[in-house]
Design an enzyme around this catalytic site. Structure first.
Site, PDB file in Angstrom:
ATOM      1  N   LYS A  26      -4.236  11.810  -6.516  1.00 24.98           N
ATOM      2  CA  LYS A  26      -3.389  10.656  -6.195  1.00 24.98           C
ATOM      3  C   LYS A  26      -3.500   9.693  -7.371  1.00 24.98           C
ATOM      4  CE  LYS A  26      -1.088   9.034  -2.494  1.00 24.98           C
ATOM      5  NZ  LYS A  26      -0.327   9.697  -1.461  1.00 24.98           N
ATOM      6  N   GLY A  44       9.420   1.400   6.390  1.00 26.43           N
ATOM      7  CA  GLY A  44       9.881   1.717   5.031  1.00 26.43           C
ATOM      8  C   GLY A  44      10.582   3.066   5.040  1.00 26.43           C
TER       9      GLY A  44
HETATM   10  P1  NAD Z   1       7.271   2.291   2.012  1.00 20.83           P
HETATM   11  O1  NAD Z   1       6.723   1.459   0.912  1.00 20.83           O
HETATM   12  O2  NAD Z   1       8.667   2.770   1.912  1.00 20.83           O
HETATM   13  O3  NAD Z   1       7.136   1.526   3.414  1.00 20.83           O
HETATM   14  C1  NAD Z   1       6.016   0.833   3.799  1.00 20.83           C
HETATM   15  C2  NAD Z   1       6.501  -0.283   4.711  1.00 20.83           C
HETATM   16  O4  NAD Z   1       5.364  -0.894   5.295  1.00 20.83           O
HETATM   17  C3  NAD Z   1       7.284  -1.361   3.995  1.00 20.83           C
HETATM   18  O5  NAD Z   1       8.488  -1.635   4.686  1.00 20.83           O
HETATM   19  C4  NAD Z   1       6.332  -2.567   4.007  1.00 20.83           C
HETATM   20  O6  NAD Z   1       7.008  -3.797   4.050  1.00 20.83           O
HETATM   21  C5  NAD Z   1       5.566  -2.304   5.285  1.00 20.83           C
HETATM   22  N1  NAD Z   1       4.263  -2.964   5.380  1.00 20.83           N
HETATM   23  C6  NAD Z   1       3.330  -3.140   4.417  1.00 20.83           C
HETATM   24  N2  NAD Z   1       2.256  -3.791   4.919  1.00 20.83           N
HETATM   25  C7  NAD Z   1       2.522  -4.018   6.228  1.00 20.83           C
HETATM   26  C8  NAD Z   1       1.819  -4.627   7.292  1.00 20.83           C
HETATM   27  N3  NAD Z   1       0.618  -5.157   7.095  1.00 20.83           N
HETATM   28  N4  NAD Z   1       2.391  -4.676   8.501  1.00 20.83           N
HETATM   29  C9  NAD Z   1       3.617  -4.146   8.728  1.00 20.83           C
HETATM   30  N5  NAD Z   1       4.332  -3.555   7.744  1.00 20.83           N
HETATM   31  C10 NAD Z   1       3.806  -3.483   6.521  1.00 20.83           C
HETATM   32  O7  NAD Z   1       6.248   3.525   2.194  1.00 20.83           O
HETATM   33  P2  NAD Z   1       6.542   4.931   2.864  1.00 20.83           P
HETATM   34  O8  NAD Z   1       6.919   5.878   1.807  1.00 20.83           O
HETATM   35  O9  NAD Z   1       7.410   4.740   4.050  1.00 20.83           O
HETATM   36  O10 NAD Z   1       5.063   5.341   3.342  1.00 20.83           O
HETATM   37  C11 NAD Z   1       4.476   4.750   4.484  1.00 20.83           C
HETATM   38  C12 NAD Z   1       3.074   5.311   4.679  1.00 20.83           C
HETATM   39  O11 NAD Z   1       3.134   6.730   4.846  1.00 20.83           O
HETATM   40  C13 NAD Z   1       2.132   5.078   3.496  1.00 20.83           C
HETATM   41  O12 NAD Z   1       0.821   4.895   3.966  1.00 20.83           O
HETATM   42  C14 NAD Z   1       2.199   6.382   2.731  1.00 20.83           C
HETATM   43  O13 NAD Z   1       1.054   6.628   1.956  1.00 20.83           O
HETATM   44  C15 NAD Z   1       2.326   7.357   3.863  1.00 20.83           C
HETATM   45  N6  NAD Z   1       2.950   8.618   3.476  1.00 20.83           N
HETATM   46  C16 NAD Z   1       4.198   8.626   2.947  1.00 20.83           C
HETATM   47  C17 NAD Z   1       4.784   9.836   2.598  1.00 20.83           C
HETATM   48  C18 NAD Z   1       6.181   9.901   2.058  1.00 20.83           C
HETATM   49  O14 NAD Z   1       6.762  10.991   2.023  1.00 20.83           O
HETATM   50  N7  NAD Z   1       6.765   8.780   1.642  1.00 20.83           N
HETATM   51  C19 NAD Z   1       4.083  11.034   2.800  1.00 20.83           C
HETATM   52  C20 NAD Z   1       2.812  10.989   3.376  1.00 20.83           C
HETATM   53  C21 NAD Z   1       2.254   9.777   3.705  1.00 20.83           C
END
Ligand code: NAD
Length: 367
Positions: A94, A196
């Protein structure tokens, strides 16, 4: 003698890199710095027994460099087990970029980061994570082939987030099947924290299924947008963890299940996309079990994204991506049976299977 030239307190400052609680015998940690673009990044390579270390890049405004280091250590370790349990021939890695993605991310910074990735000759392969877009991966692709999650128009598998959300949905349904005897989520009160890329897509699946969806985010604009689109209820209270809900879906950042929240959570099930949801795996995994809350291990159910980007390396198509992602349902049910059958936590049951696979490969490799 060391004591002649160094203050003993300085020695304490040296220890924490390998001495961090999150350090788990990582193979390599790379600190990247570029004055011209303002890039400050850390690449964590946890384990490469099963294959090259693949994992996304997160850009986040960390409170301190220690926070960034701990995040990359925890996230890269999680990737090792995610790929192992999903049956992929990938190791765990990562990267984190320290900074505000909205204000500090530039094409130059992304390309410079790509050059650092390239310098590792494929031992680490990057992808997108929080704070990254498919377009950023396209920029990285200009300087290195060691990147996945690039645009479909450029030969990639595109944005992995919808597939991640679909896998989380599968894992959540499996949890409902185990808990309620039926995997139908219609009428269940599901709180999605973080709407997100993944969270929004999960809201879409839940809405189609007829769940009663509540959404929370620190970004108000998104809340209104997503609420309008799916007719979801916006959470307006001031203590989200105490909210009455059937299912809690953490889809923002990690460690939301911690000493402060664990006794407040009243949900039957926790199933979400965020990585490293348990602040302390052993302690909080056990406490959830004792409190009768079924926890679907994050690294198991959020593997859709890695299945999607792995397709770019292995050249399989959308159908196989969907098949592998739907299989998360079966694996999750198996893990629950193993956990409850052996009196261990669901997280430990998932970890044990992942570790067995790595150990077997290690022995095969050494023959
Ligand atoms: P993203 O950045 O698109 O969305 C994250 C969202 O969380 C944002 O809208 C942000 O405003 C919100 N946020 C941040 N802090 C917050 C809080 N304290 N309370 C409420 N909302 C809050 O990220 P993503 O790609 O949707 O990923 C979300 C999670 O899933 C992350 O932990 C990421 O590591 C995990 N993940 C994502 C993927 C992927 O394919 N994108 C794959 C595996 C795991």
């Amino acid at each position: 003698m060391i004591s002649d030239i160094m203050n003993p307190n300085d020695l304490v400052k040296v220890d924490p890199v390998f001495g961090q609680n999150s350090f788990d015998n990582h193979e390599q940690i790379v600190f990247c710095n570029d004055k011209d673009t303002g890039l400050k990044a850390i690449i964590g390579i946890h384990n490469t027994v099963l294959g090259p270390a693949l994992g996304g890049t997160r850009m986040w405004n960390y409170n301190s460099e220690w926070d960034a280091l701990n995040d990359v250590l925890r996230l890269s370790r999680g990737m090792t087990f995610k790929s192992a349990i999903t049956g992929l021939n990938l190791g765990g890695g990562k990267a984190v970029i320290i900074g505000d993605a909205k204000a500090q991310k530039t094409p130059e910074l992304m390309k410079r980061f790509g050059e650092f990735v390239h310098s590792l000759s494929g031992k680490y392969i990057t992808a997108e994570d929080v704070g990254m877009e498919t377009a950023d991966m396209d920029l990285v692709r200009e300087v290195t082939p060691y990147v996945t999650g690039i645009s479909e128009s450029k030969g990639g598998a595109g944005n992995p987030s919808p597939i991640t959300a679909y896998g989380v949905f599968m894992g959540m349904k499996a949890a409902a099947k185990h808990k309620y005897g039926s995997d139908v989520l219609e009428g269940k009160r599901v709180l999605v924290q973080g709407i997100g890329h993944v969270g929004e897509s999960l809201v879409e699946h839940l809405t189609h299924e007829g769940a009663n969806v509540i959404i929370a985010d620190i970004n108000e604009e998104r809340l209104y947008e997503v609420s309008k689109k799916y007719d979801a209820t916006i959470y307006t209270g001031n203590d989200i963890y105490s909210e009455d809900m059937d299912i809690y879906a953490p889809c923002a950042l990690g460690a939301t299940i911690n000493d402060d929240t664990i006794y407040k959570i009243k949900a039957d099930i926790i199933a979400g996309a965020a990585n490293n949801q348990l602040a302390k795996e052993d302690k909080h995994g056990r406490l959830l079990q004792e409190r009768g809350i079924l926890y679907a291990p994050d690294f198991l159910i959020n593997a859709g994204g890695i299945i999607n980007v792995y397709a770019e390396l292995e050249n399989y198509g959308k159908q196989e991506i969907i098949r592998k992602t739907e299989n998360i349902y079966n694996t999750t049910l198996e893990i629950f049976e193993r956990a409850y059958g052996n009196g261990i936590t669901t997280n430990d049951a998932a970890l044990a299977i992942a570790k067995e696979r790595i150990e077997t490969r290690k022995q095969e490799n050494s023959k």
